[in-house]
Design a protein around this motif. Structure first.
Motif, PDB file in Angstrom:
ATOM      1  N   PHE A   1      -3.836  12.282   3.107  1.00  0.00           N
ATOM      2  CA  PHE A   1      -3.439  11.049   2.447  1.00  0.00           C
ATOM      3  C   PHE A   1      -4.123   9.859   3.105  1.00  0.00           C
ATOM      4  O   PHE A   1      -4.422   9.871   4.298  1.00  0.00           O
ATOM      5  N   ALA A   2      -4.367   8.839   2.313  1.00  0.00           N
ATOM      6  CA  ALA A   2      -4.878   7.577   2.836  1.00  0.00           C
ATOM      7  C   ALA A   2      -4.040   6.449   2.253  1.00  0.00           C
ATOM      8  O   ALA A   2      -3.601   6.523   1.102  1.00  0.00           O
TER       9      ALA A   2
ATOM     10  N   SER B   1       0.839  -1.201   0.000  1.00  0.00           N
ATOM     11  CA  SER B   1       0.000   0.000   0.000  1.00  0.00           C
ATOM     12  C   SER B   1       0.866   1.240   0.000  1.00  0.00           C
ATOM     13  O   SER B   1       2.023   1.220   0.444  1.00  0.00           O
ATOM     14  N   MET B   2       0.303   2.330  -0.526  1.00  0.00           N
ATOM     15  CA  MET B   2       0.991   3.611  -0.566  1.00  0.00           C
ATOM     16  C   MET B   2       0.019   4.717  -0.194  1.00  0.00           C
ATOM     17  O   MET B   2      -1.160   4.661  -0.547  1.00  0.00           O
ATOM     18  N   PRO B   3       0.482   5.742   0.535  1.00  0.00           N
ATOM     19  CA  PRO B   3      -0.395   6.872   0.847  1.00  0.00           C
ATOM     20  C   PRO B   3      -0.592   7.756  -0.380  1.00  0.00           C
ATOM     21  O   PRO B   3       0.378   8.161  -1.024  1.00  0.00           O
ATOM     22  N   MET B   4      -1.843   8.016  -0.720  1.00  0.00           N
ATOM     23  CA  MET B   4      -2.172   8.802  -1.907  1.00  0.00           C
ATOM     24  C   MET B   4      -3.191   9.873  -1.563  1.00  0.00           C
ATOM     25  O   MET B   4      -3.920   9.774  -0.578  1.00  0.00           O
ATOM     26  N   THR B   5      -3.238  10.894  -2.401  1.00  0.00           N
ATOM     27  CA  THR B   5      -4.254  11.935  -2.328  1.00  0.00           C
ATOM     28  C   THR B   5      -4.696  12.246  -3.745  1.00  0.00           C
ATOM     29  O   THR B   5      -3.931  12.042  -4.698  1.00  0.00           O
ATOM     30  N   CYS B   6      -5.925  12.710  -3.924  1.00  0.00           N
ATOM     31  CA  CYS B   6      -6.459  12.908  -5.268  1.00  0.00           C
ATOM     32  C   CYS B   6      -7.001  14.319  -5.450  1.00  0.00           C
ATOM     33  O   CYS B   6      -7.848  14.769  -4.668  1.00  0.00           O
ATOM     34  N   LEU B   7      -6.505  15.020  -6.454  1.00  0.00           N
ATOM     35  CA  LEU B   7      -7.094  16.275  -6.904  1.00  0.00           C
ATOM     36  C   LEU B   7      -8.202  15.923  -7.882  1.00  0.00           C
ATOM     37  O   LEU B   7      -7.957  15.248  -8.879  1.00  0.00           O
ATOM     38  N   ASN B   8      -9.418  16.355  -7.599  1.00  0.00           N
ATOM     39  CA  ASN B   8     -10.553  15.921  -8.415  1.00  0.00           C
ATOM     40  C   ASN B   8     -11.549  17.063  -8.584  1.00  0.00           C
ATOM     41  O   ASN B   8     -12.611  17.084  -7.964  1.00  0.00           O
TER      42      ASN B   8
END
Length: 367
Positions: free
Chosen positions: A213-214, A149-156
């Motif tokens: 981040f999640a 797993s990797m911490p990610m964030t999304c611009l949407n």
């Protein structure tokens, strides 16, 4: 777009290619960080400039071809945060260093997406433009990769569901050095479920924290790791360009048979193309097919929905992407049936009979 970092020595004064994700990225001018990526969502990763555990380092596919790819490796000076397990036992992770900064729009050449100190996130669509970046890790145990797993964030900005990210895992040869390479075939590929990725409509001036981040799971299946070997997880996605080796392709549609039908729909057609496996929808002129069957990777049968007379674009969507717009199907103006022709003929005969009677009456009156 070129990316310049000031910190690692090997990056000073030179642009380097960092990301596809089927993925060859858009120029900076067309994708500022407060804009969506080519498919509507910009994905950011937590990044740690500090050296991580020995044998863990960010790595970039500098060139890719049918025979594999060559790597540029950050030589231990930078890492993407991640965690993984072998045989259900957690291995040494790379953690974020917690030094978050206010996000500054990339300014083009010179400093790319670097800002003073560590910055999070580093993003797919704004920091990288060619081939793929990922995380190399030297394993110390042999067994099945049971979690990653990797911490990610999304611009949407659009609010649409973030989809289309693909992860690939390779064995890196040799080790994780700057002369490393990856083979043409990945050990496994998998779609990345971004449904739990935290989203923001605009990153401009945003100060990121750990809460942005999640940890997003990457569910590789059937991968066995061997102690002493180095592996790399890289990313591909929905942007124009060649994928990294072993990455799945977006679908293509080459023909529709028959190529026309009634505007009421309901008829069944055969769609030919490539990369249909895992198709999630088929549309005709923007209207979803009421039912379709993926026969194999190159063939789909689909029931045509109703549509307006004229040409319609037939689009197949998978977890990797959607084929290009086309004019492969035509909705026809309905042709009268034999019974309808009979009714038309009767109406014409009645009209003719009425006209003749009217003429006869006019002539009799004139006499």
């Amino acid at each position: 777009m070129n990316l310049f970092f000031a910190k690692p020595k090997w990056l000073k004064g030179r642009a380097f290619i960092c990301f596809v994700a089927l993925l060859l990225f858009v120029p900076l001018a067309s994708g500022a960080s407060n804009q969506p990526g080519p498919n509507g969502v910009n994905i950011g990763f937590d990044f740690n400039w500090s050296p991580g555990p020995s044998g863990y380092t960010a790595s970039f596919i500098a060139t890719a071809s049918g025979s594999g790819g060559t790597l540029n490796t950050c030589s231990g000076a930078c890492n993407f945060a991640f965690a993984y397990s072998i045989g259900g036992i957690a291995q040494t992770p790379v953690a974020p260093d917690g030094n978050y900064q206010t996000w500054t729009l990339p300014v083009g050449s010179g400093r790319g997406c670097d800002v003073p100190g560590n910055t999070s996130p580093l993003t797919l669509f704004n920091c990288f433009n060619s081939n793929s970046f990922g995380q190399d890790f030297l394993v110390s145990a042999t067994g099945t990769l049971t979690a990653f797993s990797m911490p990610m964030t999304c611009l949407n900005p659009s609010g649409s569901p973030p989809t289309g990210l693909i992860a690939l895992i390779y064995q890196v040869t040799p080790g994780g050095g700057s002369s490393g390479s990856i083979p043409a075939t990945s050990l496994a590929t998998t779609p990345v479920d971004l449904s739990t990725c935290p989203t923001l409509p605009d990153w401009t001036g945003h100060t990121f924290t750990a809460g942005d981040f999640a940890m997003i799971p990457i569910n590789f299946s059937g991968v066995t790791l061997t102690a002493g070997n180095t592996y790399g997880v890289f990313f591909a996605g929905l942007v124009p360009g060649a994928p990294p080796p072993g990455a799945p392709s977006a679908p293509t549609v080459t023909s529709v048979t028959p190529s026309s039908g009634p505007n009421a729909g309901g008829n069944t057609v055969t769609i030919a193309g490539t990369a249909f496996t895992g198709a999630t929808s088929v549309t005709f002129g923007g209207t979803t097919s009421p039912s379709f069957t993926v026969v194999n990777d190159t063939t789909i049968t689909a029931v045509v929905p109703s549509g307006a007379p004229g040409t319609a674009s037939v689009l197949v969507t998978t977890t990797v992407g959607t084929n290009s717009a086309n004019t492969l199907y035509t909705y026809m103006v309905p042709t009268p049936t034999l019974g309808e022709w009979g009714m038309i003929a009767l109406a014409l005969l009645l009209a003719l009979f009425g006209w003749l009677k009217l003429r006869q009456h006019e002539q009799t009156t004139a006499v």
